[in-house]
Enzyme design. Structure first.
Site, short mmCIF file in Angstrom:
data_model
loop_
_atom_site.label_atom_id
_atom_site.label_comp_id
_atom_site.label_asym_id
_atom_site.label_seq_id
_atom_site.Cartn_x
_atom_site.Cartn_y
_atom_site.Cartn_z
NE ARG A 1 -2.66 0.45 3.49
CZ ARG A 1 -1.88 0.94 4.46
NH1 ARG A 1 -1.36 2.14 4.37
NH2 ARG A 1 -1.63 0.20 5.52
CG ASP B 1 -9.60 15.96 -15.17
OD1 ASP B 1 -8.99 15.38 -16.09
OD2 ASP B 1 -10.60 15.47 -14.60
CE LYS C 1 -12.98 7.96 -18.42
NZ LYS C 1 -13.19 9.24 -17.78
C1 LIG Z 1 -13.63 9.71 -16.58
C2 LIG Z 1 -13.13 11.00 -16.08
C3 LIG Z 1 -12.77 11.15 -14.74
C4 LIG Z 1 -12.96 10.06 -13.71
O1 LIG Z 1 -12.06 9.01 -13.89
P1 LIG Z 1 -12.34 7.50 -13.41
O2 LIG Z 1 -11.11 6.79 -13.87
O3 LIG Z 1 -13.61 7.07 -14.06
O4 LIG Z 1 -12.47 7.53 -11.92
C5 LIG Z 1 -12.26 12.38 -14.36
N1 LIG Z 1 -12.12 13.40 -15.22
C6 LIG Z 1 -12.46 13.29 -16.51
C7 LIG Z 1 -12.28 14.45 -17.43
C8 LIG Z 1 -12.97 12.09 -17.00
O5 LIG Z 1 -13.33 11.99 -18.28
#
Ligand SMILES: *Cc1c(COP(=O)(O)O)cnc(C)c1O
Length: 411
Positions: free
Chosen positions: A64, A203, A228
């Site tokens: 962890r 992000d 993604k």
């Molecule tokens: C999908 C997504 C997330 C969340 O990510 P997960 O891996 O599903 O927890 C955060 N920000 C954006 C822009 C996303 O497309």
């Protein structure tokens, strides 16, 4: 033919020659070259490591806290986000990237950098669960939230300064935004946030480090849903942060250790395997998206197309100035309103009706099908995640479905 000499084990750990990000996705995060050694990092499943006494810096103790299962991917992502430091070798003091169990776990760790009661300025259109989490933290009294149109630089700067003169503690950016594809002026907003001593988190999931590197614009933390594009094959859920400042990076790592949202070894291994083809996938997906957006803009059964790569798009000039491409997400409002959008999603045959994005396969969904999606997102907005299939096949399917859907919606 002469056999090349095996790489010397006492080569310096880093090679100072900078290389292209298209090379880094392939070359970064490899094990040291040793004769007979493994070309790829192994999957390390051990939960504990041999250790006694006071642990040496970097010594593994427990799964962890830190494991060799994470480091190759973290090294590769850090090298990609910090091109100015990029080398073929590995940093000796550990990479400033931190892999988490999901994108949301990474976002949760980044939001924990806000001091209790601090104000966060965030986009009104952003990944919907990020906004759900921000509202939850606000309800629990842990932070205060101001949502803004991130494309409106003046409004964001005013929100950062605060109506009552209390400056924001954090600027949360998503650019381009999910699902509206608004583009924030990242360099200007980073400067404005730093003027009031606010941390900036970006992000950058939609862009990937090949298309946008927020740290180079001065951002403090970059977060990714690795699920993604980075992993890229719709078979992994994973997240990551990258922070240049060692103190911030240390806090993100400490959050992971204490809260325990750790990544599984197989998931990280798959993400690194996916990353090897990131440049090829992003190049093809972007080219497909640009071509489809151009054709859709002229389609008789389309009301609006949002894609920063279209010269007429409101985000175009900004995206062209601060990004190395326009990504592969397209916003589409088909004729026939909500019914037209639902009919389109129900009619496609090659495109897959599905949430998520950034996989090799093209997917689409009407975002307002979710009750938690922002109410200012149009009901008929269909988000296209353009994949790497043949563009003419993608077009033929969309074109036929748009025409059929407009008939269904009229009936
Ligand atoms: C999908 C997504 C997330 C969340 O990510 P997960 O891996 O599903 O927890 C955060 N920000 C954006 C822009 C996303 O497309």
């Amino acid at each position: 033919m002469t056999t090349p000499a095996p790489a010397s084990p006492d080569l310096p750990p880093t090679d100072p020659t900078p290389v292209s990000p298209r090379t880094l996705v392939v070359s970064a995060g490899r094990p040291p070259r040793t004769p007979g050694g493994s070309l790829n990092p192994p999957v390390v499943l051990s939960s504990t490591f041999v250790s006694q006494g006071s642990p040496a810096p970097g010594e593994h103790l427990y799964g962890r806290i830190g494991t060799p299962a994470w480091e190759p991917f973290e090294q590769a992502l850090a090298a990609l986000e910090r091109l100015d430091h990029a080398t073929l070798g590995l940093p000796s003091d550990g990479p400033p990237a931190t892999v988490f169990a999901s994108g949301m776990a990474a976002i949760d760790a980044a939001l924990a950098l806000v001091p209790v009661g601090g104000r966060v300025v965030a986009p009104r259109h952003a990944y919907q669960v990020t906004l759900v989490l921000l509202r939850e933290l606000e309800e629990r009294g842990l932070l205060r939230l101001d949502v803004v149109d991130v494309a409106d630089t003046e409004a964001v700067v005013a929100a950062l300064r605060g109506a009552d003169g209390t400056p924001a503690a954090m600027l949360w950016l998503e650019s381009p935004t999910n699902p509206m594809l608004e583009v924030a002026d990242v360099p200007a907003l980073v400067a404005a946030a730093h003027d009031v001593d606010a941390l900036v988190v970006v992000d950058s999931t939609f862009a990937t480090p090949l298309v946008q590197r927020p740290l180079a614009h001065g951002a403090d933390v970059v977060v990714h849903s690795v699920t993604k594009y980075l992993a890229g094959h719709s078979d992994v859920v994973l997240g990551a942060t990258v922070a240049d400042d060692p103190a911030l990076h240390g806090r993100l790592v400490a959050h992971r250790t204490t809260h325990g949202a750790i990544a599984g070894p197989f998931e990280v291994w798959l993400a690194l395997r996916g990353l090897r083809t990131l440049a090829l996938r992003v190049e093809r997906a972007q080219a497909n998206a640009a071509e489809l957006a151009r054709r859709l803009a002229d389609h008789a059964h389309v009301v609006e197309v949002r894609y920063p790569g279209l010269p007429g798009d409101p985000g175009h000039a900004r995206a062209a100035a601060q990004m190395d491409g326009f990504g592969a997400i397209v916003g589409l409002r088909p004729a026939g309103g909500e019914a037209g959008a639902d009919a389109l999603v129900a009619t496609v045959r090659l495109w897959v009706p599905a949430t998520s994005l950034g996989g090799v396969e093209s997917t689409l969904e009407r975002r307002r099908r979710f009750a938690t999606e922002s109410p200012t997102v149009p009901q008929d907005l269909v988000r296209l995640s353009v994949g790497i299939e043949d563009v003419d096949d993608l077009w033929a399917d969309l074109d036929a479905a748009l025409t059929a859907a407009s008939r269904t919606a009229q009936a």
